[in-house]
Scaffold this active site. Structure first.
Site, PDB file in Angstrom:
ATOM      1  N   SER A 181     -10.184   1.437   7.027  1.00 42.08           N
ATOM      2  CA  SER A 181      -9.503   1.181   5.763  1.00 42.08           C
ATOM      3  C   SER A 181      -9.157  -0.277   5.535  1.00 42.08           C
ATOM      4  CB  SER A 181      -8.234   2.036   5.674  1.00 42.08           C
ATOM      5  OG  SER A 181      -8.557   3.408   5.722  1.00 42.08           O
ATOM      6  N   LYS A 231       0.829  -1.198   0.000  1.00 39.32           N
ATOM      7  CA  LYS A 231       0.000   0.000   0.000  1.00 39.32           C
ATOM      8  C   LYS A 231       0.868   1.255   0.000  1.00 39.32           C
ATOM      9  CE  LYS A 231      -3.732   2.214   2.662  1.00 39.32           C
ATOM     10  NZ  LYS A 231      -4.650   2.079   3.816  1.00 39.32           N
ATOM     11  N   SER A 248      -9.038   3.473   2.930  1.00 38.59           N
ATOM     12  CA  SER A 248      -7.943   3.887   2.081  1.00 38.59           C
ATOM     13  C   SER A 248      -7.181   2.731   1.450  1.00 38.59           C
ATOM     14  CB  SER A 248      -6.968   4.756   2.883  1.00 38.59           C
ATOM     15  OG  SER A 248      -6.401   4.044   3.958  1.00 38.59           O
TER      16      SER A 248
END
Length: 501
Positions: free
Chosen positions: A206, A107, A182
């Protein structure tokens, strides 16, 4: 609309005669393997690491353009050279671990040495990581090959993955709609079988909202399970995602474990997460908080889908009933706001400099301006309120073993929309108010598994949070695993692109 392989009722045993690999979409069999199966094939040398890397890179080339999940993808020749080196290691009897030869994308809020580390911000558009974050180093040590990054909102703010550096990420179940955030890039990549497992991070859902929007599994560990530096238990954690609970547990075993730089870390041996997840749940009591008796605005259909999961829990012996903690949800929200404002102040230097402030998205500026206005007394009161909320939950866990809550309050929405300004006619007063369902559990740092619960008539997916006591990460994964065996949503329903080539 997504393709339902086997539309069984919740709680029935899904079909076992569905082919585990391959299919009419033309994808390679290897990308359809669950991570643990793929690991076994590599270890036994039934497939080569070069074969695996080739299959995944071909699959990414075919599908990533439709969702924009993987960004900063490294060159094919370089990645295949690393895969060949993994094969040579195996031939020499040097097996690195269960992720040996796995393609893995990190990520873009985390650092992977030598790769872009933009956090989705134009401020850091040219930043290259000069070292690995600890969990990334652990994933590499287990044999993974980092192929690139997964997309995220700017600085991870908001559950809609778009930014001016990499663009917008869509859910593969409807590419006109958001993948959430996210960890939206990670969840969409998993759903499209472009990576075997994924890492994510979570402050405000997230690791929970994107799994709901992409029909995959996420896990927010107890704070300290995966080492975090410092002496304050903030809201943010990193954690694993996958297409099965067993895969998620295995990745957690790699990411977790004590570290000298994390004085508040949990010292339990992470090997515990590699053990069999089977358990008898007869007599288990589960509380369903739902929309907190109408307090939370929810899109029509969300609660009904979540409640349809109850049959699966009951079929494994659980008793599910509506119940709420003895604490006002509006007070939890006010606590959350102040704690999060305070947490953002680590980046205040970017706000203070006019040349970087003008590059921040409005939501970041909003967070900063509220954070700067906080006094020491405000933070002290927020800490006391957090203790009170923890006490209320501790009391609730004297009666119940687990808590269930929706993973999201809306279904995936148009990816051109920054955030929902209203739900069911009720206005949202902040950019993240529509995500409030995840905030209570963040503020107690409890372990939470995010599990799929199915699809609405439009083919849009939803999920549920399974919340357990602090430190009871394995127990939460065990319940999630038992539920998964009765539902198997991730295996039963594939994104349309995997069936229409």
């Amino acid at each position: 609309m997504s393709h339902v392989i086997d539309p069984v009722d919740a709680g029935d045993s899904p079909r076992t005669d569905v082919e585990p690999f391959g299919g009419p979409g033309g994808y390679d069999d290897l990308v359809m393997c669950d991570a643990l199966t793929l690991s076994g094939l590599i270890k036994s040398r039934e497939v080569s690491c070069v074969d695996v890397m080739t299959a995944y890179l071909d699959h990414i080339e075919r599908h990533n353009g439709s969702v924009n999940a993987i960004v900063a993808l490294r060159g094919r020749d370089e990645l295949l050279a690393e895969a060949r080196e993994r094969d040579h290691q195996l031939a020499d009897g040097h097996y690195l671990g269960w992720m040996h030869g796995f393609p893995h994308a990190v990520k873009d809020l985390s650092a992977a040495k030598g790769l872009p580390f933009t956090s989705g911000s134009p401020i850091f558009a040219d930043r290259i990581a000069d070292a690995d974050d600890l969990f990334v180093a652990r994933i590499k040590a287990a044999g993974a090959i980092v192929i690139g990054k997964t997309n995220t909102p700017e600085f991870g703010l908001g559950s809609q993955t778009y930014n001016p550096v990499w663009g917008t990420t869509a859910t593969p179940y409807d590419t006109s709609r958001t993948a959430g955030g996210s960890s939206g890039g990670a969840a969409a990549a998993l759903a499209l079988r472009m990576v075997p497992v994924a890492d994510g991070s979570d402050y405000m859902g997230s690791l929970r909202n994107p799994p709901a929007f992409n029909n995959v599994v996420g896990f927010r560990p107890s704070w300290g399970r995966i080492p975090e530096a410092g002496f304050i238990a903030q809201g943010a954690v990193v954690g694993p995602m996958g297409r099965s609970v067993a895969d998620v547990a295995q990745l957690l075993s790699t990411m977790a474990g004590p570290d000298a730089g994390a004085p508040l870390g949990i010292g339990e041996d992470p090997e515990v997460f590699t053990r069999n997840l089977e358990r008898d749940f007869r007599g288990t009591r589960i509380a369903w908080v739902g929309d907190w008796d109408g307090y939370l605005a929810t899109e029509p259909g969300v609660l009904e889908l979540c409640e349809s999961s109850f049959d699966a829990f009951r079929n494994i012996g659980c008793h599910v009933e509506a119940a709420l903690p003895d604490y006002k949800p509006e007070d939890i929200w006010q606590l959350f706001l102040r704690w999060r404002w305070w947490a953002q102040l680590g980046l205040v230097d970017l706000y203070d400099a006019p040349q970087t402030r003008e590059q921040m998205k409005p939501e970041f500026v909003w967070e900063m301006e509220h954070g700067i206005a906080l006094s020491a007394l405000d933070v002290t009161k927020a800490a006391a309120a957090r203790n009170d909320w923890q006490a209320a939950l501790t009391k609730m866990f004297e009666t119940y073993d687990y808590i269930l809550a929706p993973s999201a309050q809306v279904f995936p929405f148009d990816k051109s929309t920054h955030w929902p300004t209203e739900i069911a006619g009720r206005p949202m007063d902040t950019y993240h108010r529509w995500m409030e369902t995840v905030a209570p559990w963040t503020m107690t740092s409890l372990p939470v598994a995010a599990m799929p619960v199915g699809f609405d008539g439009r083919g849009l997916s939803m999920g549920i949070q399974i919340i357990g006591r602090h430190g009871a990460d394995r127990a939460v994964l065990q319940l999630a695993h038992a539920y998964e065996q009765k539902t198997k949503w991730t295996q039963r329903v594939l994104p349309p692109a995997l069936l229409s080539n």
